[in-house]
Scaffold this motif. Structure first.
Motif, PDB file in Angstrom:
ATOM      1  N   ILE A 138     -28.852 -28.411 -22.656  1.00 49.25           N
ATOM      2  CA  ILE A 138     -29.442 -27.093 -22.894  1.00 49.25           C
ATOM      3  C   ILE A 138     -30.576 -27.194 -23.902  1.00 49.25           C
ATOM      4  O   ILE A 138     -31.573 -26.463 -23.807  1.00 49.25           O
ATOM      5  N   ASP A 139     -30.448 -28.100 -24.854  1.00 47.27           N
ATOM      6  CA  ASP A 139     -31.510 -28.285 -25.838  1.00 47.27           C
ATOM      7  C   ASP A 139     -32.795 -28.796 -25.168  1.00 47.27           C
ATOM      8  O   ASP A 139     -33.894 -28.450 -25.584  1.00 47.27           O
ATOM      9  N   GLU A 140     -32.642 -29.618 -24.124  1.00 48.11           N
ATOM     10  CA  GLU A 140     -33.817 -30.091 -23.390  1.00 48.11           C
ATOM     11  C   GLU A 140     -34.517 -28.925 -22.697  1.00 48.11           C
ATOM     12  O   GLU A 140     -35.735 -28.833 -22.708  1.00 48.11           O
ATOM     13  N   ARG A 141     -33.715 -28.064 -22.056  1.00 48.03           N
ATOM     14  CA  ARG A 141     -34.241 -26.838 -21.439  1.00 48.03           C
ATOM     15  C   ARG A 141     -33.053 -25.980 -20.996  1.00 48.03           C
ATOM     16  O   ARG A 141     -32.006 -26.509 -20.599  1.00 48.03           O
ATOM     17  N   PRO A 142     -33.203 -24.666 -21.088  1.00 46.46           N
ATOM     18  CA  PRO A 142     -32.121 -23.782 -20.638  1.00 46.46           C
ATOM     19  C   PRO A 142     -31.811 -24.026 -19.163  1.00 46.46           C
ATOM     20  O   PRO A 142     -32.711 -24.279 -18.364  1.00 46.46           O
ATOM     21  N   ARG A 143     -30.524 -23.967 -18.839  1.00 45.71           N
ATOM     22  CA  ARG A 143     -30.079 -24.213 -17.472  1.00 45.71           C
ATOM     23  C   ARG A 143     -28.911 -23.314 -17.133  1.00 45.71           C
ATOM     24  O   ARG A 143     -28.243 -22.796 -18.018  1.00 45.71           O
ATOM     25  N   GLN A 201     -26.806 -26.190 -12.458  1.00 51.10           N
ATOM     26  CA  GLN A 201     -27.767 -27.215 -12.857  1.00 51.10           C
ATOM     27  C   GLN A 201     -27.143 -28.191 -13.853  1.00 51.10           C
ATOM     28  O   GLN A 201     -27.361 -29.401 -13.759  1.00 51.10           O
ATOM     29  N   GLU A 229     -26.726 -32.133 -13.232  1.00 44.20           N
ATOM     30  CA  GLU A 229     -27.415 -33.023 -14.178  1.00 44.20           C
ATOM     31  C   GLU A 229     -26.448 -33.963 -14.895  1.00 44.20           C
ATOM     32  O   GLU A 229     -26.742 -35.143 -15.100  1.00 44.20           O
ATOM     33  N   THR A 238     -28.696 -20.328 -23.224  1.00 40.38           N
ATOM     34  CA  THR A 238     -29.583 -20.665 -24.332  1.00 40.38           C
ATOM     35  C   THR A 238     -28.769 -20.590 -25.621  1.00 40.38           C
ATOM     36  O   THR A 238     -27.662 -20.049 -25.636  1.00 40.38           O
TER      37      THR A 238
END
Length: 93
Positions: free
Chosen positions: A25-30, A34, A38, A71
């Motif tokens: 989640i820190d890389e990008r909200p999902r 997902q 991942e 997030t």
């Protein structure tokens, strides 16, 4: 909040999986699907861990239940140094 973060991410049995989820989640909200794809985890497992993170005010969900994107809460961001310390500790184990 510090104690909650240590418990949820480092002291409980699901901590290592939650650490992986937090990193993603820190890389990008999902959304949960997902994240499951991942991280190569079962969808229901990911949903369980996300529910724990939501209940403990670590992440928030936005959108409808199925496609909700996760997030970090303001409380998590305010304690991000602690989160990073925990992540480093758990990942070193």
């Amino acid at each position: 909040m510090e104690g909650v973060l240590w418990y949820v991410l480092a002291s409980s049995r699901g901590g290592p999986s939650r650490v992986r989820i937090v990193r993603a989640i820190d890389e990008r909200p999902r959304n949960a699907n997902q994240l499951a794809t991942e991280l190569d985890l079962d969808y229901t497992t990911v949903r369980h861990h996300l529910d724990v993170l939501v209940e403990n005010n670590v992440v928030d969900r936005s959108g409808d239940e199925y496609a909700a994107v996760y997030t970090f809460t303001d409380a998590s961001r305010a304690n991000w140094d602690t989160v990073e310390e925990i992540l480093a500790t758990v990942e070193d184990d």
